[in-house]
Design an enzyme around this catalytic site. Sequence first.
Site, PDB file in Angstrom:
ATOM      1  N   GLU A   9       0.791  -1.166  -0.217  1.00  0.00           N
ATOM      2  CA  GLU A   9      -0.163  -0.141  -0.219  1.00  0.00           C
ATOM      3  C   GLU A   9       0.861   1.374   0.086  1.00  0.00           C
ATOM      4  OE1 GLU A   9      -2.355   0.182   4.364  1.00  0.00           O
ATOM      5  OE2 GLU A   9      -2.204  -1.289   3.845  1.00  0.00           O
ATOM      6  N   CYS A  16      -0.803   2.426   8.997  1.00  0.00           N
ATOM      7  CA  CYS A  16       0.606   1.566   7.956  1.00  0.00           C
ATOM      8  C   CYS A  16      -0.277   0.028   8.006  1.00  0.00           C
ATOM      9  CB  CYS A  16       1.575   0.993   9.281  1.00  0.00           C
ATOM     10  SG  CYS A  16       2.286   2.651   8.926  1.00  0.00           S
TER      11      CYS A  16
HETATM   12  N1  SAH Z   1       8.973   0.861  10.242  1.00  0.00           N
HETATM   13  C1  SAH Z   1       9.434   2.288   9.900  1.00  0.00           C
HETATM   14  C2  SAH Z   1       8.439   2.842   8.655  1.00  0.00           C
HETATM   15  C3  SAH Z   1       7.056   2.421   9.116  1.00  0.00           C
HETATM   16  S1  SAH Z   1       6.302   2.322  10.308  1.00  0.00           S
HETATM   17  C4  SAH Z   1       9.573   2.558  11.210  1.00  0.00           C
HETATM   18  O1  SAH Z   1       9.090   1.884  12.351  1.00  0.00           O
HETATM   19  O2  SAH Z   1       9.571   4.162  11.167  1.00  0.00           O
HETATM   20  C5  SAH Z   1       5.537   4.874  10.195  1.00  0.00           C
HETATM   21  C6  SAH Z   1       5.384   5.019  11.283  1.00  0.00           C
HETATM   22  O3  SAH Z   1       4.363   4.680  11.997  1.00  0.00           O
HETATM   23  C7  SAH Z   1       6.147   4.572  12.684  1.00  0.00           C
HETATM   24  O4  SAH Z   1       6.690   5.891  13.359  1.00  0.00           O
HETATM   25  C8  SAH Z   1       5.355   3.494  13.587  1.00  0.00           C
HETATM   26  O5  SAH Z   1       5.659   3.576  14.929  1.00  0.00           O
HETATM   27  C9  SAH Z   1       4.049   3.956  13.064  1.00  0.00           C
HETATM   28  N2  SAH Z   1       2.662   3.412  12.903  1.00  0.00           N
HETATM   29  C10 SAH Z   1       2.674   2.228  13.137  1.00  0.00           C
HETATM   30  N3  SAH Z   1       1.151   2.002  13.358  1.00  0.00           N
HETATM   31  C11 SAH Z   1       1.455   2.704  13.690  1.00  0.00           C
HETATM   32  C12 SAH Z   1      -0.791   3.577  14.384  1.00  0.00           C
HETATM   33  N4  SAH Z   1      -1.426   2.399  15.016  1.00  0.00           N
HETATM   34  N5  SAH Z   1      -0.531   4.483  15.074  1.00  0.00           N
HETATM   35  C13 SAH Z   1       0.124   5.395  15.195  1.00  0.00           C
HETATM   36  N6  SAH Z   1       0.935   5.037  14.854  1.00  0.00           N
HETATM   37  C14 SAH Z   1       1.410   3.752  13.934  1.00  0.00           C
END
Ligand code: SAH
Length: 365
Positions: A111, A352
């Site tokens: 996505e 995500c």
């Molecule tokens: N793996 C990388 C990039 C992908 S996630 C990372 O961890 O940074 C992108 C961002 O969205 C990250 O900061 C992650 O922690 C956050 N994220 C993932 N799921 C989330 C959720 N349910 N609520 C808020 N932020 C979330």
Amino acid sequence: MKENRTENQENGRQQTDAEQRTDIKSLPYPQLEQWILGQGEKKFRARQLYQWMHEKHVSSLDAMGNLPGSLKQKIRKTCVFTVLEQMTCQVSAQDGTRKYLFGLADGNMVESVLMRYHHGNSVCISTQAGCRMGCRFCASTLDGLVRNLTPAEMLEQIYRISDDTGERVSNVVLMGTGEPLDNYENVLTFLRMLTDEDGLHISQRNVTVSTCGIVPGIYKLAEEKLQITLAVSLHASSQEKRKKLMPVANAYGIHELIRACRYYFEKTGRRITFEYSLVAGVNDQAQDAEELAALIGGLPCHVNLIPVNPVKERDFTQPTAKAVQDFQKRLEKYRINVTIRREMGRDIDGACGQLRKRFAERQDA
Ligand code: SAH
């Protein structure tokens, strides 16, 4: 779309020998030139081919008008020509955010999201199909890692979106599914091709790589002489709490991570962005804010507060708007630069990994 599917099916049939094939759209210009010369073709053919792929984004070799049929035939026989297929696109009625689901040649799906800001269009791309980092609040990791994406598959997410909307993409963030520093070489090739003047030529300053905190990857990235922004998903202010939310903290401790961030700033002069997802009762208390301020004190940075996006499979809840503001104010007392991330596309499975997972579930049902 039809042409597109033909290419994909062709690639699908060729899966068994895909590894021996040259992934032509993942080759940076100098390597593409080498490949062309190796085929006994004239050098200018490399320029033409590169333009068709990375400037004009054609989805079929047939559309490459000025290339001889013999060269196209050679490419068909010996190369992978990556084209993503648009499976769905959900448009937010609230803010025009567009969330795309793309099919890869091997049947996997990824996505990507287009967000429209006043300063331009930003595309958030995936770097892996699935993820193995296991962050507790994240939907992308629920089924583990499937595989790394190639540079072409990352570029294609942006090409398809800019062609679909007819709008220029000015910012790219690597914040979709996957951990960019767990797919280091492909991500680096992608970043160079994306910001290269022969391609989309997006300014490096408009590109953000987000990591859950793979420390050796941060040190390596610091040496690449790139002007990109590094975002670090911190989400906690103590090692103990971080370990509960993010298994990666078992491999790289929080202080080691902050040291790596300081090094990144010293080497690149680029301010670090810290992502901090606020989870009610878990990391949103006054003490958390105080600890966070002490942890990152003196490091040129920016803190992005994100009220956690509820994921069906997890029972994390968002703090109230007041709790979020209080947290922000506490950090600001220490002169820390803080913004509260405007939630975009909440009505379209914005978080995500949610769209990919829902789509797969619907297909299974
Ligand atoms: N793996 C990388 C990039 C992908 S996630 C990372 O961890 O940074 C992108 C961002 O969205 C990250 O900061 C992650 O922690 C956050 N994220 C993932 N799921 C989330 C959720 N349910 N609520 C808020 N932020 C979330």
